[in-house]
Structure formats: structure tokens, C-alpha cells
Design an enzyme around this catalytic site. Structure first.
Site, PDB file in Angstrom:
ATOM      1  N   ARG A 181       0.844  -1.192   0.000  1.00  0.00           N
ATOM      2  CA  ARG A 181       0.000   0.000   0.000  1.00  0.00           C
ATOM      3  C   ARG A 181       0.877   1.239   0.000  1.00  0.00           C
ATOM      4  NH1 ARG A 181      -3.469  -2.733  -1.374  1.00  0.00           N
ATOM      5  NH2 ARG A 181      -5.537  -3.075  -0.490  1.00  0.00           N
TER       6      ARG A 181
ATOM      7  N   GLU B 149       4.253  12.530  -8.403  1.00  0.00           N
ATOM      8  CA  GLU B 149       5.693  12.733  -8.243  1.00  0.00           C
ATOM      9  C   GLU B 149       6.473  11.447  -8.532  1.00  0.00           C
ATOM     10  OE1 GLU B 149       6.649  14.284  -4.428  1.00  0.00           O
ATOM     11  OE2 GLU B 149       8.474  15.255  -5.182  1.00  0.00           O
TER      12      GLU B 149
ATOM     13  N   HIS C 111      -1.549  -0.420  -9.649  1.00  0.00           N
ATOM     14  CA  HIS C 111      -2.234  -1.305  -8.671  1.00  0.00           C
ATOM     15  C   HIS C 111      -2.619  -2.625  -9.344  1.00  0.00           C
ATOM     16  CE1 HIS C 111      -5.238  -1.688  -5.053  1.00  0.00           C
ATOM     17  NE2 HIS C 111      -4.351  -2.663  -5.106  1.00  0.00           N
TER      18      HIS C 111
END
Ligand code: NAI
Ligand code: AKG
Length: 391
Positions: free
Chosen positions: A231, A260, A272
Site C-alpha cells: 500500500r 511525483e 495497482h
């Protein structure tokens, strides 16, 4: 008829576990009895009072207000281990991509122009810029030895890596599955000091937020690889970026890109993707649909993150289930009310986990609205259900 609201796409194989004669399923359902989801963020959602169960077709539950559901007496189910192999494979892919500079090398190759002869010259001249290293020369640190971490650790060992693991809360099942070749780190700092690559496989909770920190990155040898398919937030991204910029860390493999991170040349950002295989999506959906159906149909609890496991065979009579605060004399108060109503208990199961206790009671007769209301009114009762008798 139970109503199930889906907040993400759930594999049809899972939805097929909910028979249409008993279950209405859709993404626009109001007053649902159950919710099925994957990564949908439920924290800002008003969860209707009708909801009796939530099923996360995956492992992480940080997108679900579990504490709020516990206080309402609503179980939250997940699918432990059902997508672990998928994540393991992407971790290995990330490690290989990083240690063999595959991403930069492919970008270089796809940018070459000219005829075949020119391409061949450019390839042979340019490849020296992408010389990598082999996994057996490296030590991998695995933080979190649950369903995914154990598989990653064992696989890395079989690829010839030295593997060091850290998990002070390791379960007995994971300990049985972990290869004896995995060395135990006595602390996180100890792990970082020894490892050329570190991969995290812990849930995002207060205790794990930012565990890959500036201080710990400095403990690693120069050229280290960080892999985070667990995560965003478990690694301090600012610290990792600073370490990449200094040339201390060589590559950051992340499944949770930010603006970023995505523009940094030393970041390998996946969208993901860890659990996105047909197999994992089916496994998760089937496992969690079964849990939600077993709970709605029979009050059975399997694979809940906030409830104790609870299974009692149906004996044919009316079943009541009660979730309550785990304090003394709750079962006593419930059975007194049943006795006062002239109801005989045919069978009873009472389990607890942390602050929650859960009771399943099979009755010889039918329970009246008044007795249900009286049980619901006991101080500490969080939720109660009445399940009709089964032939
Ligand atoms: N990228 C993706 O698509 C996916 C990401 N995940 C993430 O990976 C995480 C882990 O998944 P699983 O291995 O299936 O879960 P798991 O529950 O089987 O394992 C988690 C392990 O972390 C350990 N742990 C907890 N706190 C710790 C701490 N402070 N220090 C060290 N270890 C600690 C636990 O003891 C447990 O062994 C999930 O919570 C989820 O956030 C899971 C599946 C897919
Ligand atoms: O459903 C997905 O693709 C995400 C899986 C995931 O992050 C998890 O299982 O924790």
C-alpha cells in the site's frame, strides 16, 4: 430475497455463487443487505443501516471503515491468500525488472532508429549501459510474512537469493509454510542493514505507516531496491525519492503511483496491478461471495477481519444471531429473555474476538417481535438477526 450492492467489478464466477432466486445483485441497489467491493474507498460513503455484511474481494481492508462496521455489529469479510500468488509473481517481476534494468533498456531499444544493420550496431553499443546483476548474488528482506510475504520469501530462496524475513506477529500457519532457509531478522533495522532489496507485505495500519523511512534506507547498502506492492504510505515516498536522487537507492518498484513518483526515472510504477490476474480475481470473488452468502443465509462467520469464526450446523428451527460487546453476562441476559418468552434453546454457539462477541442460537419455536426487540434493547447488543427455519 437478499440485495447485494457491488461497488467494483466482481468476477462473474463469484457472483454466480449467489443464487439469483435468493439474491438480487447490482451496482445501483438501494437498501442492500450486503456489499461486495474491491478497492472502492468506502470511508466517505454513507453506509445504509440495511447493510448486514461487507465482502472485500481481496486482502487489504484499509478502504473500509472496519471500526465503524464493528460498532454496528456488521462483519467485514476478506479473501485471505486468494490473490497471494498473483502478487508474488509481480514482486518477482519487479525485482527482475529492477536488477536487470529492463525498463530503461526497453525504452532505449524502442527509441533506436534506422535499418536493421543500424539497429544492430546501436544495440551492441548501447547494451553496456544496462548491465544488471543476478538475484543469487543478492539478499532480499521480506517485511510481513503472511500469505504474500511467505510466498515471496520461498520463491526468492528458490531463485538462489539469500532471504531475511521480519514479522513479529507471524501466524502459526505462515510459520509452517515458510521455508526454513529464510533467516529471521531480529528487528527492522537489522533487516535493512543486511538487504540489497526490501519488499513490504504488511497491511497499511498505524504501526506500518512509513516503516520504510529515511533512516532505514540509509542502513541499506548502496544500490538497494525497494518494492512496495502492499500500500502507498508504508514507504515514506519522500524519503525514497531523496534516496533515489542521491543514488543510494537504485530503484523503487511501486503499485500505488503518485504524480511525483510517476515522473521519476528510477521508479517502476505499476497501476495497482498486483492482484489483477484472472485467477486471483476469480479466487477472491468466489471466496468472499461464499462468506457473505454463508453469513446472510446461516449466520456463519468465515474469514471476517473483525468477527470471530463461527459455524454451527442448522438444526431446522428458527435461528437468531447476535453481535454484542464482549462483556460479561450478555449470553445470560439473552437466554433469560428467551426463557421468559417460553423459548427453548436447541443449540447455542458463543465466540469472541477482541471487543466483539457473536452468538448463534437455534430455537425450538418461533421468536416474537417483542422478544426480538427486548434482545436488541440489551445494553451492548450491536446487531441481531432472525433467520427463518430451514427445512
Ligand atoms: N497490490 C495489490 O494488488 C495487493 C496488495 N495487497 C496488500 O498486501 C498486504 C498483505 O497481504 P497478505 O499477505 O495477503 O496479508 P496477510 O494478512 O496474510 O499478511 C500480512 C502480514 O503482515 C504482518 N504484519 C502486520 N503488522 C506487521 C508489522 N508491524 N511488522 C511486520 N509484519 C506485520 C502480519 O503478521 C501478517 O503475517 C495487504 O494488507 C494489502 O494491503 C494484497 C493483495 C493485493
Ligand atoms: O482488487 C484489487 O485489484 C486490489 C487487490 C488488493 O489491493 C488487495 O487485495 O489488498
Amino acid at each position: 430475497m437478499y440485495k447485494i450492492l457491488t461497488l467494483n467489478n466482481i468476477s462473474s464466477l463469484g457472483l454466480q455463487r449467489l443464487p439469483r432466486e435468493d439474491y438480487e445483485i447490482g451496482s445501483e441497489i438501494s437498501q442492500p443487505d450486503g456489499i461486495l467491493l474491491r478497492s472502492f474507498k468506502m470511508h466517505d460513503m454513507v453506509i445504509p443501516d440495511s447493510v448486514k455484511a461487507i465482502g472485500r474481494a481481496g486482502a487489504g481492508v484499509n478502504n473500509i471503515p472496519v471500526d465503524q462496521m464493528s460498532s454496528r455489529g456488521v462483519p467485514v469479510f476478506n479473501a485471505p491468500g486468494a490473490n497471494a500468488n498473483a502478487v508474488k509473481e509481480l514482486v518477482l517481476a519487479g525485482l527482475l525488472m529492477a536488477s536487470r534494468n529492463i525498463n530503461s533498456a526497453m525504452k532505449f531499444a524502442s527509441g533506436i532508429e534506422g535499418d536493421d544493420a543500424a539497429i544492430s550496431v546501436a544495440v551492441e553499443a548501447g547494451k553496456k549501459n544496462f548491465v544488471g546483476s543476478e538475484l543469487p548474488s543478492k539478499t532480499l528482506g521480506v517485511i510481513g510474512l503472511g500469505a504474500i510475504g511467505v510466498r515471496v520469501a520461498n520463491a526468492a530462496l528458490s531463485l538462489g537469493m539469500k532471504v531475511v524475513g521480519y514479522d513479529p506477529l507471524i501466524s502459526v500457519q505462515s510459520a509452517w509454510q515458510l521455508s526454513s532457509g529464510v533467516e529471521k531478522a531480529i528487528s527492522l533495522d537489522h533487516l535493512f542493514t543486511q538487504c540489497d532489496a526490501v519488499t513490504v507485505h504488511v497491511p497499511l495500519i498505524d504501526a506500518t505507516r512509513g516503516i520504510v523511512s529515511a533512516e532505514r534506507l540509509k542502513l541499506m547498502p548502496k544500490g538497494g531496491i525497494i518494492v512496495n506492492l502492499a500500500r502507498g504510505g508504508i514507504c515514506d515516498d519522500t524519503a525514497v525519492l531523496a534516496s533515489l536522487n542521491k543514488g543510494h537507492t537504485s530503484t523503487y518498484v511501486i503499485d500505488f503511483p503518485t504524480a511525483e513518483l510517476m515522473k521519476h526515472p528510477k521508479v517502476l510504477a505499476f497501476p495497482h496491478l498486483g492482484a489483477s490476474t484472472n485467477e486471483a480475481e476469480e479466487n477472491c470473488a468466489v471466496m468472499v461471495a461464499d462468506s457473505v452468502r454463508d453469513f446472510l443465509d446461516d449466520g456463519t462467520v468465515v474469514n471476517a477481519v473483525n468477527f470471530p469464526e463461527a459455524f454451527m450446523p442448522r438444526n431446522g428451527g428458527t435461528r437468531i444471531t447476535i453481535a454484542n460487546a464482549n462483556v460479561p453476562n450478555m449470553v445470560g441476559q439473552i437466554s433469560t429473555l428467551l426463557a421468559n418468552a417460553g423459548l427453548n434453546i436447541a443449540d447455542l454457539l458463543n465466540k469472541s474476538r477482541g471487543d466483539i462477541a457473536y452468538t448463534i442460537i437455534d430455537l425450538d419455536g418461533d421468536i416474537s417481535e417483542e422478544t426480538v426487540a427486548a434482545i436488541r434493547g440489551i445494553n451492548g447488543v450491536l446487531s441481531m438477526r432472525t433467520l427463518p427455519s430451514k427445512a
